[in-house]
Design an enzyme around this catalytic site. Structure first.
Site, short mmCIF file in Angstrom:
data_model
loop_
_atom_site.label_atom_id
_atom_site.label_comp_id
_atom_site.label_asym_id
_atom_site.label_seq_id
_atom_site.Cartn_x
_atom_site.Cartn_y
_atom_site.Cartn_z
N ASP A 1 44.47 39.75 48.32
CA ASP A 1 43.85 38.60 47.66
C ASP A 1 42.65 38.15 48.50
O ASP A 1 42.74 37.27 49.34
CB ASP A 1 44.88 37.47 47.55
CG ASP A 1 44.48 36.44 46.51
OD1 ASP A 1 43.51 36.69 45.77
OD2 ASP A 1 45.13 35.38 46.45
N CYS B 1 29.51 21.74 12.64
CA CYS B 1 28.59 21.65 11.48
C CYS B 1 29.27 21.21 10.19
O CYS B 1 28.61 21.03 9.17
CB CYS B 1 27.89 22.98 11.26
SG CYS B 1 29.00 24.30 10.67
N CYS C 1 24.92 26.94 12.27
CA CYS C 1 25.82 26.06 13.02
C CYS C 1 25.21 25.78 14.39
O CYS C 1 24.91 26.71 15.16
CB CYS C 1 27.18 26.73 13.20
SG CYS C 1 28.31 25.81 14.27
N CYS D 1 33.69 29.94 12.03
CA CYS D 1 32.64 29.31 11.25
C CYS D 1 31.60 30.37 10.93
O CYS D 1 31.08 31.02 11.86
CB CYS D 1 32.00 28.15 12.02
SG CYS D 1 30.53 27.47 11.23
N LYS E 1 50.14 42.37 38.38
CA LYS E 1 49.99 41.03 38.94
C LYS E 1 51.36 40.38 39.06
O LYS E 1 52.16 40.40 38.11
CB LYS E 1 49.07 40.16 38.06
CG LYS E 1 47.71 40.78 37.79
CD LYS E 1 46.93 41.08 39.05
CE LYS E 1 46.44 39.84 39.76
NZ LYS E 1 45.32 39.18 39.11
N TYR F 1 39.73 50.88 50.93
CA TYR F 1 40.66 51.59 50.06
C TYR F 1 40.04 52.69 49.21
O TYR F 1 40.75 53.34 48.44
CB TYR F 1 41.39 50.61 49.15
CG TYR F 1 40.49 49.69 48.35
CD1 TYR F 1 39.71 50.16 47.30
CD2 TYR F 1 40.42 48.34 48.64
CE1 TYR F 1 38.88 49.32 46.57
CE2 TYR F 1 39.60 47.47 47.92
CZ TYR F 1 38.84 47.98 46.88
OH TYR F 1 38.01 47.14 46.16
N CYS G 1 34.41 23.25 10.33
CA CYS G 1 33.86 23.44 11.68
C CYS G 1 33.61 22.09 12.35
O CYS G 1 32.97 21.21 11.75
CB CYS G 1 32.56 24.24 11.60
SG CYS G 1 31.69 24.38 13.18
N LYS H 1 47.75 44.78 46.58
CA LYS H 1 46.50 44.21 46.07
C LYS H 1 46.14 42.99 46.92
O LYS H 1 46.74 41.92 46.77
CB LYS H 1 46.65 43.83 44.60
CG LYS H 1 45.35 43.38 43.96
CD LYS H 1 45.53 43.13 42.47
CE LYS H 1 44.22 42.74 41.83
NZ LYS H 1 43.68 41.47 42.36
N GLU I 1 49.35 50.69 46.21
CA GLU I 1 48.81 49.93 47.34
C GLU I 1 48.96 48.44 47.07
O GLU I 1 48.97 48.01 45.91
CB GLU I 1 47.33 50.25 47.55
CG GLU I 1 47.06 51.73 47.82
CD GLU I 1 45.57 52.05 47.67
OE1 GLU I 1 44.81 51.81 48.61
OE2 GLU I 1 45.20 52.53 46.58
#
Length: 665
Positions: free
Chosen positions: A115, A406, A426, A421, A309, A220, A403, A113, A111
């Site tokens: 939008d 920290c 942190c 990290c 897609k 659908y 990091c 798709k 089917e």
């Protein structure tokens, strides 16, 4: 029935028929002037005789009173999202997995798709009673008044059935163009694309605005178990929905093989611009419901469907900088800061770089000219570099050794591609952990948005999630944009959150690999956090849905002394530590379902699949989608397939529906 009431009923019937022919079948049977004349007659009669206004009257489509807000709606069956495929290899991999699971005797339905905006429609005795957005898949918003304005949605079906259907509301291209023309004339901001325009229209509190925007829809699917309607597959269900009066997309195809699927995709990749509405891909579903049931679901999506897609639009822009953020699990994520550019209808100024390996593989450098596209038309990402335009002084990018939040040394754990990290103190991890803890799907604490959390940490009012429950109104009113009323409401929301069921707390704690579904499974199984905290990996892996990685992560989490101290503090503040859902009832010899994993297969005659599942779960059983060594019992209906064969090969106990009903009674 008097003469006026009879005429109103007659006009309702005629206008429903004419509207169905025009908006659903796209085959008008009368001139517009005839429809308008009859509609005006009905309006006049209803105004003079309001006691005879039908809830499904065509006059109810124009939009009524302005709404105060949208109520929440819990979907009877979750509206799951689909996994995505972006190329032929992804689709062939999907097909291989289907064949491995159910053999060769299967087919697909393809089917377009659409939008638009996913919607759910509820009908009782054939009359439209409620419409909702998808929301988070479990809870949506009641937009019934706005959906009534969409003329393609039938207010009364051709049969007096009670059901819930799923579909997509969308704005046709011509409606979108006209809307943006009007907004330009009025000096208003233009909508970026038809999807945004449709979503914005349906979330207006004034239904008259939605009515003016000429939306449409395609239906659908039905919610719940398709086989309970006496239909064995999706292709036939689409025909049944049309017979009921729903608009379904005619541009669909029954495909015997993956080659047929690929041919359908190729056809619509080329023909896409000729449609009167926007599509962003193709949905591929395994046709037969028995096969769908056998394939089952992951926590987020069905295994029997996938969305291909279309290739995304690509644009070129400048990479200005790379920003580093630290997530709640310590993962350090690089993000590209870009010169703003329009991609697939929206302006993009940031794009995910995922991890160090991707940056190295694509040799992405600051000041490069890069190619940007949106994955699935949603998430911006850099797909390449225009080397011809690279500055002479651009140098390879190196991820930090410490990091950024920290300054502790970062590490790679085992085969992880991400730098992490591991400092539990942190500040960035604590901030993200608190934001997750208070989020809607976790502890659901209203009033604790990201900005408020950041202020609380910055001002030193909290150091972790437990600190939230020490907050006072006097402290909160010192925050920016926080008045007396907001502060009082926030403290009340914190108090109310203490009564949440255990699964919300487990999800909120942010245990690695434990999502919402797993949190609920764990809460229902162990019932108290104390029982879960002492569970071994073997105990956890005995649960059907818990795998090795999750079991290992849970044990390691609760073995941490700081976590144990945190749980004790939360207990001290009065947080509920028990599961408030349906408990497992264990009565020796009286309940054959308690604590067992049960699989349903084939078509049941006296119960729907959902009814059987609900009754089993009420008695403490877990209904799974596939047969494995952890399965205790398989219940078979008519036309049971490979699940029955697998159960027999594993020596699992098998019941028919008659025995199931005997035990339920």
């Amino acid at each position: 029935m008097n003469e006026i009431e009879q005429r109103i009923a007659e006009l309702n019937k005629l206008l429903h028929e004419y509207g169905y022919a025009y908006y659903v079948l796209d085959k008008p049977v009368v001139e517009d002037s005839v429809y308008d004349q009859l509609l005006h007659e009905l309006i006049a009669l209803e105004e003079a005789n309001p006691e005879f206004i039908y809830p499904d009257s065509p006059t109810q489509r124009v939009g009524g009173m302005v709404l105060e807000g949208f109520k929440k709606v819990t979907h009877e069956t979750a509206m799951l999202s689909l996994s995505n495929a972006f190329n032929e290899e992804d689709l062939r991999d999907f097909d291989r997995k289907i064949e491995q699971a159910i053999g060769k005797n299967y087919s697909y339905v393809c089917e377009l798709k659409i939008d638009g905006l996913a919607i759910s429609l509820r009908y009782e005795n054939g009359v439209f009673v409620q419409g909702a957005t998808r929301g988070d898949g479990t809870v949506g918003e009641d937009i019934t008044a706005n959906l009534k304005t969409i003329r393609a949605i039938p207010l009364r079906l051709n049969e007096p059935v009670t059901l819930e259907v799923r579909g997509e509301a969308y704005m046709p291209k011509k409606s979108f163009e006209k809307l943006n023309e009007r907004r330009a004339e009025n000096g208003e901001e233009l909508f970026a694309n038809p999807r945004n325009a449709a979503a914005g229209s349906l979330r207006q509190l004034d239904p008259k605005i939605a009515a003016s925007r000429n939306l449409s829809t395609f239906i659908y699917a039905v919610g719940g178990d398709g086989e309970s309607y006496g239909i064995d597959g999706h292709w036939e269900m689409l025909k049944y929905l049309e017979e009921l009066g729903f608009p379904s997309n005619k541009e669909r195809e029954y495909c015997e093989t993956i080659e047929d699927v690929l041919a359908f995709i190729e056809k619509w990749t080329e023909a896409r611009p000729n449609l009167s509405y926007e599509i962003d891909g193709i949905v591929i579903k395994v046709n037969r419901y028995a096969h769908q049931d056998e394939l089952g679901f992951t926590a987020k999506s069905p295994r029997w469907a996938i969305a291909y897609k279309f290739p995304a639009e690509e644009v070129i822009t400048k990479l200005l900088d790379i920003e580093l953020t630290v997530g709640r699990t310590g993962v350090i994520t690089p993000t590209a800061i870009l010169t703003p550019v329009l991609v697939a209808g929206t302006t993009v100024s940031r794009a995910s770089l995922h991890n160090e390996d991707l940056i190295r593989e694509k040799d992405i450098r600051i000041d490069d000219t890069v190619i940007v596209r949106k994955a699935g038309d949603i998430i911006p990402q850099i797909v390449g570099v225009v080397l011809e335009q690279r500055p002479d002084d651009a140098v390879p990018y190196k991820m930090p050794t410490h990091c950024p939040a920290c300054d502790e040394e970062v590490v790679r754990i085992d085969t992880d591609v991400a730098l992490r990290c591991v400092n539990p103190q942190c500040p960035a991890q604590i901030a993200e952990g608190v934001k997750h803890f208070v989020s809607r799907n976790a502890m659901n604490i209203d009033g604790l948005g990201e900005k408020v959390v950041e202020q609380l940490l910055r001002e030193g009012y909290i150091q972790d999630v437990a600190g939230l429950y020490e907050l006072t109104v006097e402290q909160l009113i010192n925050l920016e944009r926080m008045g007396q009323k907001s502060a009082t409401n926030l403290v009340e929301a914190l108090i109310q959150s203490k009564d949440n069921s255990l699964e919300r707390l487990l999800f909120g704690l942010g245990i690695r690999h434990v999502g919402e579904k797993a949190a609920k499974i764990l809460a229902a199984h162990f019932e108290t956090i104390d029982a879960l905290m002492v569970a071994t990996e073997e105990d956890l892996k005995d649960i059907h849905e818990i795998g090795d990685k999750m079991a290992e992560s849970i044990v390691a989490y609760f073995a941490n002394e700081q976590v144990q101290q945190l749980i004790e503090r939360l207990k001290g503040f009065g947080l509920n530590m028990s599961y408030k859902g349906k408990k497992i009832v264990v009565e020796a010899g009286a309940n054959p379902f308690a604590g067992k994993t049960i699989v349903l297969t084939g078509k049941l005659q006296q119960l729907t699949r959902n009814e059987a599942k609900a009754k089993i779960e009420q008695l403490g059983g877990t209904v799974a989608g596939s047969v494995s060594k952890k399965t205790d019992l398989v219940i078979v209906g008519e036309d049971a397939g490979s699940k029955l064969e697998k159960a027999q090969s594993l020596g699992i106990e098998i019941w028919d529906e008659v025995r199931l009903i005997e035990q339920l009674i």
